[in-house]
Design a protein around this motif. Structure first.
Motif: not given
Length: 668
Positions: A355, A412, A416, A577, A581, A588-589, A610, A613-614, A618
């Motif tokens: 990312e 993000l 994250n 993405q 994810g 995850s990040l 988190e 939002n992820q 994505f």
């Protein structure tokens, strides 16, 4: 209003706004706004020149004071309360100077004109006969004198904020303080698709945020995951349980996933490879784990197999760059559950790197510098027809990405991810400060399963053929307007970052391993230019107003580099993405609390906010499919490129790639 109440209110408001925008009335208002920005085509002046008045002057870029060349202008009579009257039009020369003859009688009976100078942008599309069609748009308005009666009116030397560079950005980016006043808005169709995509997903995220505001332990990761559409790994495991956690799938994602890794090869054994993510250079945040992780592979009988993963962790209070590290731990396929957990940690590092570096830095940030230089300088040169379909809209999505992905404490990648904002920015600048068009070419395949490398080389071959044919067709016009290419090149060089040797996440500090392919890496031995005493990362295309054979080759290479990264590369990293994810248990990040443990352990996974939002971001970024190259919704992609790609449709299909999904540009 309490913080909790405000959070709930904001989420409900966001969902309702999308409903309104995506309604028939909202669509109509957007279309009308787009139409108002278009300058109408005006009739030609037919009077003899001696009966006309003349407006003169010179236009300069406001940020550099260099001539604003070859740009169209219109002179109008400015009226209050009634529509303005068109008087005449012209174009600046290479020095930014203009002379525009106009008929003062068009201002109306006994009405001496109140002069107004309009700077006109235009965009190019192609009609059914593949001929260019130009649509005008007002870029800037300059107020002149009132009740002008003199035969010649001199506007003087004027500075115009036309595609200005941002003096406060470490990267070469446009200065756009108000995102509503963009010089290059999205296509209307792109806006509608974005609203439609977010319209489905925003209420889901709003529900999760409201639930978490009321109870910090809610919703569970299982509930969050169930509310969003299933991604690739979920669907694959439904068909073949456990497959996405297998070593086979692990290798395929390393080679061909959202972050197609550039591996290093052993100097002593050509069948041994490894991939490293070393974060020692960067400041870590207090919430997430940050591990140096390396995965080792062996090439056997034409296939790649993982043999070992090493993990070296920071201590809990080791936040600063080059902090002390714990002892390195080693895991192999014989370690059962620990091996699965080690692979998850590697996937997490690969996703964050993908990312931050492969997506944000190499696609979005790198390509904006080419977009700004292109739109500032290319108007008459046919290279404009080749590049603008791929570079338009990027400044808008990058401005949105600033807020959504990289804003300090809010974006993000920062909230994250495992790095602080300064650490994140440092990592991105280190990469962009080494990335250049000169002699760039895609990596060669390691093995038969290396689908990304095969697709990249096939596409590079198509671009080479397309660019060569385009140059042959427009050879004379490209040479005739070469001054625009020189100024394009000058802007690229002068505003690019100062060069620095590869370090940090991209550095290879191994003594026993080296990059197996260096085609995508900087060539430090090739000479660079200096500006204001600083060596610049972007090398010049040309230094002349007349092209040499080397200059032409340079321009071809630069065009291939731009088109590759705005089309296939960005498509690859952006559209995968959600595959990578979109399942929280898979990837995850960043992880927390030591990272080792069950996929079902919520203390290791991202927290609920988190997590939602992820998956939300994505899914949105993957879901907007407007601007596809073959589909050519905006009618601005030269036919030759679409034809060349369609002719290789079957070859891409053999690699499992649908060319209909390749994006034309970075608009998401």
């Amino acid at each position: 209003m309490s913080t909790k109440t405000k959070t709930i209110f904001d989420e409900i408001k966001a969902a309702l706004v999308l409903k309104v925008i995506d309604s028939p009335l909202g669509r109509k208002l957007i279309e009308e706004k787009a139409e108002k920005q278009v300058s109408k085509t005006q009739e030609a002046i037919t009077k003899p020149i001696e009966q006309l008045n003349k407006a003169t002057g010179q236009l300069l870029f406001s940020d550099t004071n260099k001539p604003l060349h070859n740009i169209e202008l219109e002179v109008w009579d400015r009226d209050v309360g009634t529509p303005s009257d068109y008087l005449g039009k012209g174009v600046t020369d290479q020095n930014g100077r203009f002379e525009i003859y106009y008929d003062p009688e068009k201002a109306g009976f006994k009405d001496a004109p109140d002069l107004e100078l309009r700077v006109i942008d235009n965009r190019v599309t192609f009609d059914s006969d593949n001929q260019p069609v130009y649509t005008n748009r007002i870029a800037y308005i300059i107020k002149g004198g009132d009740n002008v009666t003199q035969k010649t009116y001199d506007f003087g030397t004027l500075t115009v904020p036309y595609w200005p560079y941002d003096p406060n950005s470490p990267f070469a980016r446009i200065f756009m303080p108000n995102p509503e006043e963009t010089p290059d808005d999205y296509s209307v169709g792109r806006k509608f698709q974005a609203y439609a995509s977010a319209n489905v997903l925003t209420p889901i995220k709003a529900k999760h945020t409201i639930a978490n505001t009321l109870n910090p332990k809610e919703p569970s990761l299982t509930q969050i995951q169930a509310d969003y559409p299933p991604n690739l790994t979920i669907n694959l495991d439904r068909e073949k349980p456990g497959y996405t956690r297998s070593d086979e799938y692990f290798v395929l994602r390393v080679l061909n996933g959202m972050n197609p890794c550039l591996l290093k090869r052993s100097k002593s054994d050509p069948n041994q490879f490894k991939m490293s993510f070393i974060w020692d250079n960067y400041e870590k945040d207090t919430e997430h784990d940050l591990h140096n992780v390396e995965a080792y592979f062996v090439l056997k009988d034409g296939k790649l197999f993982p043999t070992m993963i090493t993990i070296q962790s920071r201590y809990p209070d080791s936040l600063a760059p080059h902090s002390p590290l714990k002892d390195r731990e080693v895991y192999t396929p014989n370690d059962g559950e620990k091996w699965l957990q080690a692979k998850r940690i590697f996937r997490t590092a690969a996703l964050f790197d993908g990312e931050a570096i492969e997506h944000y830095a190499k696609a979005h940030v790198q390509m904006e510098q080419y977009a700004v230089a292109c739109f500032r300088n290319l108007r008459k040169n046919p290279i404009r027809l080749m590049l603008t379909p791929h570079l338009k809209s990027i400044i808008n999505i990058n401005r949105r990405g600033d807020d959504l992905l990289v804003e300090p404490n809010l974006g993000l990648f920062v909230t994250n991810g495992p790095l602080t904002y300064p650490g994140f920015l440092q990592m991105c600048t280190e990469v962009v400060a080494t990335y250049d068009w000169k002699d760039w070419q895609p990596r060669q395949p390691i093995c038969d399963d290396h689908k990304y490398a095969k697709a990249a080389n096939l596409y590079w071959q198509i671009l080479t053929e397309y660019v060569d044919a385009f140059f042959a067709k427009h050879q004379q016009a490209i040479a005739d307007e070469w001054v625009e290419i020189r100024r394009f090149s000058e802007d690229l060089v002068e505003h690019s970052m100062p060069y620095q040797p590869i370090e940090g996440i991209m550095a290879n500090t191994d003594s026993d391993y080296e990059w197996y392919d260096t085609g995508e890496l900087d060539k430090p031995d090739l000479p660079r230019a200096t500006f204001n005493g600083k060596t610049k990362v972007i090398r010049p295309i040309t230094n002349s107003n007349q092209p040499s054979a080397t200059d032409i080759d340079n321009l071809k290479q630069c065009c291939r580099h731009i088109i590759f990264h705005t089309t296939l590369w960005h498509t690859w990293v952006n559209d995968s993405q959600s595959d990578e994810g979109g399942e929280l248990a898979y990837n995850s990040l960043a992880l927390r609390n030591g990272s080792f443990g069950s996929e079902t352990d919520p203390n290791i996974a991202p927290d609920p906010i988190e997590a939602t939002n992820q998956v939300y971001i994505f899914s949105v970024l993957n879901g907007i499919k407007y601007g596809l190259l073959v589909k050519n919704e905006d009618d601005d992609v030269p036919e030759e490129l679409r034809t060349a790609l369609l002719n290789r449709k079957d070859q891409f299909a053999e690699l499992g790639i649908d060319i209909g999904n390749i994006r034309t540009l970075i608009n998401i």
